[in-house]
Design a protein around this motif. Structure first.
Motif, PDB file in Angstrom:
ATOM      1  N   ALA A 284     -42.949  71.401  31.672  1.00  0.00           N
ATOM      2  CA  ALA A 284     -44.058  71.287  32.623  1.00  0.00           C
ATOM      3  C   ALA A 284     -45.391  71.664  31.998  1.00  0.00           C
ATOM      4  CB  ALA A 284     -43.785  72.179  33.829  1.00  0.00           C
ATOM      5  N   GLU A 285     -45.364  72.508  30.950  1.00  0.00           N
ATOM      6  CA  GLU A 285     -46.599  72.954  30.321  1.00  0.00           C
ATOM      7  C   GLU A 285     -47.135  71.958  29.306  1.00  0.00           C
ATOM      8  OE1 GLU A 285     -45.564  76.704  28.670  1.00  0.00           O
ATOM      9  OE2 GLU A 285     -45.528  77.713  30.594  1.00  0.00           O
ATOM     10  N   LEU A 286     -46.258  71.264  28.611  1.00  0.00           N
ATOM     11  CA  LEU A 286     -46.665  70.332  27.564  1.00  0.00           C
ATOM     12  C   LEU A 286     -45.955  68.997  27.727  1.00  0.00           C
ATOM     13  CD1 LEU A 286     -46.568  72.500  24.305  1.00  0.00           C
ATOM     14  CD2 LEU A 286     -48.575  71.645  25.479  1.00  0.00           C
ATOM     15  N   PRO A 287     -46.632  67.913  27.362  1.00  0.00           N
ATOM     16  CA  PRO A 287     -45.947  66.620  27.392  1.00  0.00           C
ATOM     17  C   PRO A 287     -44.884  66.564  26.292  1.00  0.00           C
ATOM     18  CG  PRO A 287     -48.168  66.394  26.507  1.00  0.00           C
ATOM     19  CD  PRO A 287     -48.030  67.811  26.978  1.00  0.00           C
ATOM     20  N   ALA A 288     -43.959  65.633  26.433  1.00  0.00           N
ATOM     21  CA  ALA A 288     -42.859  65.493  25.470  1.00  0.00           C
ATOM     22  C   ALA A 288     -43.377  65.307  24.045  1.00  0.00           C
ATOM     23  CB  ALA A 288     -41.958  64.324  25.864  1.00  0.00           C
ATOM     24  N   SER A 289     -44.472  64.574  23.872  1.00  0.00           N
ATOM     25  CA  SER A 289     -44.993  64.334  22.523  1.00  0.00           C
ATOM     26  C   SER A 289     -45.445  65.636  21.868  1.00  0.00           C
ATOM     27  CB  SER A 289     -46.138  63.320  22.545  1.00  0.00           C
ATOM     28  OG  SER A 289     -47.222  63.824  23.306  1.00  0.00           O
ATOM     29  N   ALA A 290     -46.021  66.553  22.650  1.00  0.00           N
ATOM     30  CA  ALA A 290     -46.453  67.842  22.093  1.00  0.00           C
ATOM     31  C   ALA A 290     -45.253  68.692  21.698  1.00  0.00           C
ATOM     32  CB  ALA A 290     -47.340  68.577  23.090  1.00  0.00           C
ATOM     33  N   ILE A 291     -44.206  68.650  22.497  1.00  0.00           N
ATOM     34  CA  ILE A 291     -42.982  69.387  22.157  1.00  0.00           C
ATOM     35  C   ILE A 291     -42.375  68.809  20.891  1.00  0.00           C
ATOM     36  CG2 ILE A 291     -40.638  69.929  22.918  1.00  0.00           C
ATOM     37  CD1 ILE A 291     -41.803  69.994  25.805  1.00  0.00           C
ATOM     38  N   GLN A 292     -42.374  67.481  20.769  1.00  0.00           N
ATOM     39  CA  GLN A 292     -41.843  66.839  19.559  1.00  0.00           C
ATOM     40  C   GLN A 292     -42.654  67.239  18.333  1.00  0.00           C
ATOM     41  OE1 GLN A 292     -41.771  62.670  20.587  1.00  0.00           O
ATOM     42  NE2 GLN A 292     -40.039  62.935  21.966  1.00  0.00           N
TER      43      GLN A 292
ATOM     44  N   ALA B 196     -42.938  70.341  13.281  1.00  0.00           N
ATOM     45  CA  ALA B 196     -43.550  71.413  12.490  1.00  0.00           C
ATOM     46  C   ALA B 196     -42.506  72.476  12.138  1.00  0.00           C
ATOM     47  CB  ALA B 196     -44.723  72.031  13.246  1.00  0.00           C
ATOM     48  N   ALA B 197     -41.637  72.795  13.078  1.00  0.00           N
ATOM     49  CA  ALA B 197     -40.575  73.776  12.808  1.00  0.00           C
ATOM     50  C   ALA B 197     -39.662  73.267  11.694  1.00  0.00           C
ATOM     51  CB  ALA B 197     -39.776  74.059  14.079  1.00  0.00           C
ATOM     52  N   PHE B 198     -39.289  71.999  11.767  1.00  0.00           N
ATOM     53  CA  PHE B 198     -38.470  71.410  10.697  1.00  0.00           C
ATOM     54  C   PHE B 198     -39.211  71.478   9.358  1.00  0.00           C
ATOM     55  CE2 PHE B 198     -35.902  68.728  13.797  1.00  0.00           C
ATOM     56  CZ  PHE B 198     -34.671  69.270  13.466  1.00  0.00           C
ATOM     57  N   LEU B 199     -40.475  71.060   9.351  1.00  0.00           N
ATOM     58  CA  LEU B 199     -41.254  71.066   8.104  1.00  0.00           C
ATOM     59  C   LEU B 199     -41.337  72.466   7.504  1.00  0.00           C
ATOM     60  CD1 LEU B 199     -44.119  68.602   9.056  1.00  0.00           C
ATOM     61  CD2 LEU B 199     -42.543  68.333   7.133  1.00  0.00           C
ATOM     62  N   SER B 200     -41.391  73.469   8.343  1.00  0.00           N
ATOM     63  CA  SER B 200     -41.472  74.844   7.839  1.00  0.00           C
ATOM     64  C   SER B 200     -40.147  75.322   7.270  1.00  0.00           C
ATOM     65  CB  SER B 200     -41.954  75.792   8.935  1.00  0.00           C
ATOM     66  OG  SER B 200     -40.943  76.036   9.893  1.00  0.00           O
ATOM     67  N   LYS B 201     -39.042  74.705   7.675  1.00  0.00           N
ATOM     68  CA  LYS B 201     -37.709  75.099   7.207  1.00  0.00           C
ATOM     69  C   LYS B 201     -37.216  74.277   6.020  1.00  0.00           C
ATOM     70  CE  LYS B 201     -37.036  78.247  10.317  1.00  0.00           C
ATOM     71  NZ  LYS B 201     -37.027  79.639   9.932  1.00  0.00           N
ATOM     72  N   PHE B 202     -37.685  73.034   5.867  1.00  0.00           N
ATOM     73  CA  PHE B 202     -37.210  72.174   4.776  1.00  0.00           C
ATOM     74  C   PHE B 202     -37.310  72.823   3.389  1.00  0.00           C
ATOM     75  CE2 PHE B 202     -38.138  67.965   7.239  1.00  0.00           C
ATOM     76  CZ  PHE B 202     -36.925  68.060   7.899  1.00  0.00           C
ATOM     77  N   PRO B 203     -38.401  73.534   3.051  1.00  0.00           N
ATOM     78  CA  PRO B 203     -38.525  74.062   1.685  1.00  0.00           C
ATOM     79  C   PRO B 203     -37.366  74.953   1.240  1.00  0.00           C
ATOM     80  CG  PRO B 203     -40.606  74.287   2.831  1.00  0.00           C
ATOM     81  CD  PRO B 203     -39.599  73.825   3.841  1.00  0.00           C
ATOM     82  N   ALA B 204     -36.723  75.621   2.180  1.00  0.00           N
ATOM     83  CA  ALA B 204     -35.621  76.510   1.828  1.00  0.00           C
ATOM     84  C   ALA B 204     -34.378  75.732   1.387  1.00  0.00           C
ATOM     85  CB  ALA B 204     -35.278  77.416   3.008  1.00  0.00           C
TER      86      ALA B 204
ATOM     87  N   GLY C   6     -53.031  62.656   8.374  1.00  0.00           N
ATOM     88  CA  GLY C   6     -53.029  61.901   9.621  1.00  0.00           C
ATOM     89  C   GLY C   6     -52.226  62.488  10.758  1.00  0.00           C
ATOM     90  N   ALA C   7     -52.068  63.787  10.824  1.00  0.00           N
ATOM     91  CA  ALA C   7     -51.297  64.386  11.915  1.00  0.00           C
ATOM     92  C   ALA C   7     -51.856  65.781  12.206  1.00  0.00           C
ATOM     93  CB  ALA C   7     -49.823  64.454  11.548  1.00  0.00           C
ATOM     94  N   GLU C   8     -53.074  65.839  12.700  1.00  0.00           N
ATOM     95  CA  GLU C   8     -53.739  67.126  12.910  1.00  0.00           C
ATOM     96  C   GLU C   8     -52.973  68.021  13.880  1.00  0.00           C
ATOM     97  OE1 GLU C   8     -56.024  70.379  12.653  1.00  0.00           O
ATOM     98  OE2 GLU C   8     -56.038  68.684  11.278  1.00  0.00           O
TER      99      GLU C   8
ATOM    100  N   ARG D 205     -51.700  71.790  12.943  1.00  0.00           N
ATOM    101  CA  ARG D 205     -51.995  73.014  13.706  1.00  0.00           C
ATOM    102  C   ARG D 205     -50.710  73.770  14.035  1.00  0.00           C
ATOM    103  NH1 ARG D 205     -55.663  69.606  16.312  1.00  0.00           N
ATOM    104  NH2 ARG D 205     -54.238  69.336  18.060  1.00  0.00           N
ATOM    105  N   GLU D 206     -49.699  73.048  14.477  1.00  0.00           N
ATOM    106  CA  GLU D 206     -48.410  73.685  14.783  1.00  0.00           C
ATOM    107  C   GLU D 206     -47.806  74.298  13.515  1.00  0.00           C
ATOM    108  OE1 GLU D 206     -47.006  74.254  17.648  1.00  0.00           O
ATOM    109  OE2 GLU D 206     -48.288  73.020  18.920  1.00  0.00           O
ATOM    110  N   LEU D 207     -47.950  73.588  12.418  1.00  0.00           N
ATOM    111  CA  LEU D 207     -47.407  74.056  11.139  1.00  0.00           C
ATOM    112  C   LEU D 207     -48.111  75.322  10.666  1.00  0.00           C
ATOM    113  CD1 LEU D 207     -45.261  73.341   9.072  1.00  0.00           C
ATOM    114  CD2 LEU D 207     -46.873  71.757   8.028  1.00  0.00           C
ATOM    115  N   ASP D 208     -49.428  75.393  10.865  1.00  0.00           N
ATOM    116  CA  ASP D 208     -50.173  76.615  10.533  1.00  0.00           C
ATOM    117  C   ASP D 208     -49.518  77.828  11.198  1.00  0.00           C
ATOM    118  OD1 ASP D 208     -52.219  75.602   8.869  1.00  0.00           O
ATOM    119  OD2 ASP D 208     -53.494  75.106  10.586  1.00  0.00           O
TER     120      ASP D 208
END
Length: 181
Positions: A21-29, A34-42, A64-66, A70-73
């Motif tokens: 209800a707080e965020l649209p599906a695209s924002a959750i995706q 970003a969570a995946f990208l932060s875990k891939f390096p390991a 091309g994915a600001e 931001r989420e990744l930061d």
């Protein structure tokens, strides 16, 4: 199995931080990607020459994915992998990724021509290339897609090998598919 639990927990945590209800599906995706990208390096091994110094940070270049940048930061704040700090570098339009990053994420809004150009520049270099397109483009090692309303990813083992990277079995096991051709 340990990796799968950790990855699922990280993704679940990212998804639970907000309600639908707080965020649209695209924002959750975007948050999940970003969570995946932060875990891939390991779960990827870079060749010794991929870093200029032993203490060099591991840089995730984002084109091309600001919103994902931001989420990744937030996702990488204070984190290290193999003793290296993680850092996000936004790749501006027209900028060449050259030696700026070990992970290159090219967002869908970069456009076909820019995506092709960036992937070609990373080919044969120790860069983990990640995209988010319906069809995994040539040169992309990991490609995000949404299947059954879930963020999933495919892995191209040949593309990883061309770039001199070793993708660990734990990451291959949680991919939707891992191609060998």
């Amino acid at each position: 199995m340990e990796f799968r639990r950790a990855l699922i927990a990280a993704v679940a945590l990212a998804a639970c931080l907000v309600t639908a209800a707080e965020l649209p599906a695209s924002a959750i995706q975007q948050r999940i990607k970003a969570a995946f990208l932060s875990k891939f390096p390991a779960y990827v091994e870079w060749p010794a020459g991929a870093f200029s110094q032993p203490e060099s940070p591991l840089v995730i270049g984002v084109a091309g994915a600001e919103a994902i940048a931001r989420e990744l930061d937030q996702a990488i704040a204070g984190r290290t992998v193999a003793g290296r700090t993680l850092r996000v570098h936004r790749i501006a339009a027209g900028e060449q990724p050259d030696d700026c990053c070990q992970i290159l994420f090219v967002g869908a809004d970069s456009g076909h021509e820019r995506t092709t150009q960036l992937l070609a520049q990373a080919r044969g270099r120790p860069v983990l290339t990640v995209t988010e397109l319906d069809d995994q483009p040539q040169g992309s090692i990991i490609n995000f897609l949404v299947a059954d309303d879930r963020v999933r990813f495919d892995i191209s083992r040949p593309a990883a090998e061309r770039n001199g990277l070793q993708v660990r079995a734990q990451l291959l096991a949680v991919a939707r598919q891992a191609t060998t051709r």
